[in-house]
Design a protein around this motif. Structure first.
Motif, PDB file in Angstrom:
ATOM      1  N   VAL A 188       1.444   2.577  -3.806  1.00 53.71           N
ATOM      2  CA  VAL A 188      -0.287   3.028  -4.243  1.00 53.71           C
ATOM      3  C   VAL A 188      -0.486   4.060  -3.816  1.00 53.71           C
ATOM      4  CG1 VAL A 188      -2.270   2.770  -3.988  1.00 53.71           C
ATOM      5  CG2 VAL A 188      -1.360   0.723  -5.087  1.00 53.71           C
ATOM      6  N   SER A 189      -0.002   5.044  -1.946  1.00 51.37           N
ATOM      7  CA  SER A 189       0.018   6.263  -2.103  1.00 51.37           C
ATOM      8  C   SER A 189       0.615   6.644  -2.042  1.00 51.37           C
ATOM      9  CB  SER A 189       0.117   5.164   0.196  1.00 51.37           C
ATOM     10  OG  SER A 189      -1.356   4.681  -0.009  1.00 51.37           O
ATOM     11  N   ALA A 191      -5.648   1.451   0.151  1.00 52.32           N
ATOM     12  CA  ALA A 191      -3.969   1.576  -1.052  1.00 52.32           C
ATOM     13  C   ALA A 191      -4.166   0.300  -0.372  1.00 52.32           C
ATOM     14  CB  ALA A 191      -3.131   2.590  -0.239  1.00 52.32           C
ATOM     15  N   LEU A 223      -0.762   7.921  -5.660  1.00 52.48           N
ATOM     16  CA  LEU A 223      -2.098   8.442  -5.096  1.00 52.48           C
ATOM     17  C   LEU A 223      -2.112   9.703  -5.022  1.00 52.48           C
ATOM     18  CD1 LEU A 223      -4.833   5.867  -4.272  1.00 52.48           C
ATOM     19  CD2 LEU A 223      -4.342   6.850  -6.387  1.00 52.48           C
ATOM     20  N   ALA A 236      -9.864   4.963  -3.020  1.00 51.77           N
ATOM     21  CA  ALA A 236      -9.172   4.243  -3.303  1.00 51.77           C
ATOM     22  C   ALA A 236      -7.499   4.272  -2.626  1.00 51.77           C
ATOM     23  CB  ALA A 236      -7.879   5.098  -4.518  1.00 51.77           C
ATOM     24  N   LEU A 237      -7.724   5.591  -1.342  1.00 54.23           N
ATOM     25  CA  LEU A 237      -6.477   5.768  -0.812  1.00 54.23           C
ATOM     26  C   LEU A 237      -6.696   5.699   0.853  1.00 54.23           C
ATOM     27  CD1 LEU A 237      -4.935   9.629  -0.100  1.00 54.23           C
ATOM     28  CD2 LEU A 237      -4.023   7.311  -0.635  1.00 54.23           C
ATOM     29  N   GLY A 288       0.921  -1.379   0.446  1.00 51.48           N
ATOM     30  CA  GLY A 288      -0.065   0.346   0.126  1.00 51.48           C
ATOM     31  C   GLY A 288       0.464   1.103  -0.095  1.00 51.48           C
ATOM     32  N   SER A 312      -3.179  -2.518  -3.598  1.00 50.06           N
ATOM     33  CA  SER A 312      -1.804  -2.712  -4.769  1.00 50.06           C
ATOM     34  C   SER A 312      -1.646  -3.981  -4.674  1.00 50.06           C
ATOM     35  CB  SER A 312      -0.939  -3.022  -2.458  1.00 50.06           C
ATOM     36  OG  SER A 312       0.214  -2.457  -3.276  1.00 50.06           O
TER      37      SER A 312
END
Length: 200
Positions: free
Chosen positions: A69-70, A103, A73, A99-100, A66, A107
């Motif tokens: 991804v974080s 995350a 984003l 999404a966040l 994550g 991922s």
């Protein structure tokens, strides 16, 4: 006083497919071309997913899932300002509120999704479906303001979806689709056999 009126007749007609689109997207003579495009797109997805899966820092799959991804984003949220922002407001809302907070889940979803799409395209297995989900991932990357190879892969994925009948013809679809069928046309595995009548 009410009067019953007959419902208006509804007419439907099937629009014939132009010869050029039938040749491009349904003619098995172009199967070698679709094979090359399919292998290229599949390799791109498989290598991208494999890089994430084997990332030594574990920021995609592992203890720190994550984190990547974080970071991605949060970078997308910084592209929402100006008269013509790279990331539109509605997608920024999705990033911030959907999404966040998820995350880590995303991922894993992105990593395994990229690998599965890549493998399916390389094998020619459910090619149209795999290409659709590949294009969906490309669209999300583009909506998040990332260009890279996403425009080219999105176009190729769209073409593979349009050519779903032949893009997997030199692949497993050639044997699997006739057996499981497609919407509106069940395959041999799902057709009910009619019992033969005994003649006397």
């Amino acid at each position: 006083m009410t009067t019953d009126r007959a419902a208006p007749a509804v007419y439907s007609a099937e629009i014939p497919e132009p010869n050029i689109t039938r040749f491009l997207f349904a003619d098995t003579r172009l199967a070698p071309l679709w094979l090359l495009l399919r292998l290229y797109v599949g390799y791109e997805w498989l290598s991208a997913g494999w890089d994430k899966f084997t990332n030594p820092a574990g920021v995609w799959v592992g203890d720190k899932a994550g984190a990547a991804v974080s970071g991605f984003l949060n970078g997308a949220l910084k592209k929402t300002s100006g008269d013509h922002p790279d990331v539109q407001g509605y997608y920024a809302w999705f990033v911030q509120h959907v999404a966040l907070p998820n995350a880590a889940f995303l991922s894993y979803l992105v990593t395994y999704g990229e690998i599965l799409v890549g493998v399916a395209l390389i094998l020619g297995l459910f090619t149209g479906i795999a290409a659709f989900f590949g294009g969906l991932m490309n669209a999300n990357y583009l909506l998040a303001g990332t260009v890279s190879t996403n425009p080219a892969l999105f176009v190729l994925a769209t073409l593979l979806v349009l050519a779903w009948r032949t893009s997997g013809y030199w692949g497993l679809d050639r044997w699997i689709l006739p057996r499981i069928g497609v919407p509106g046309a069940p395959g041999t595995l799902f057709r009910h056999s009619t019992p033969q009548t005994r003649q006397t």
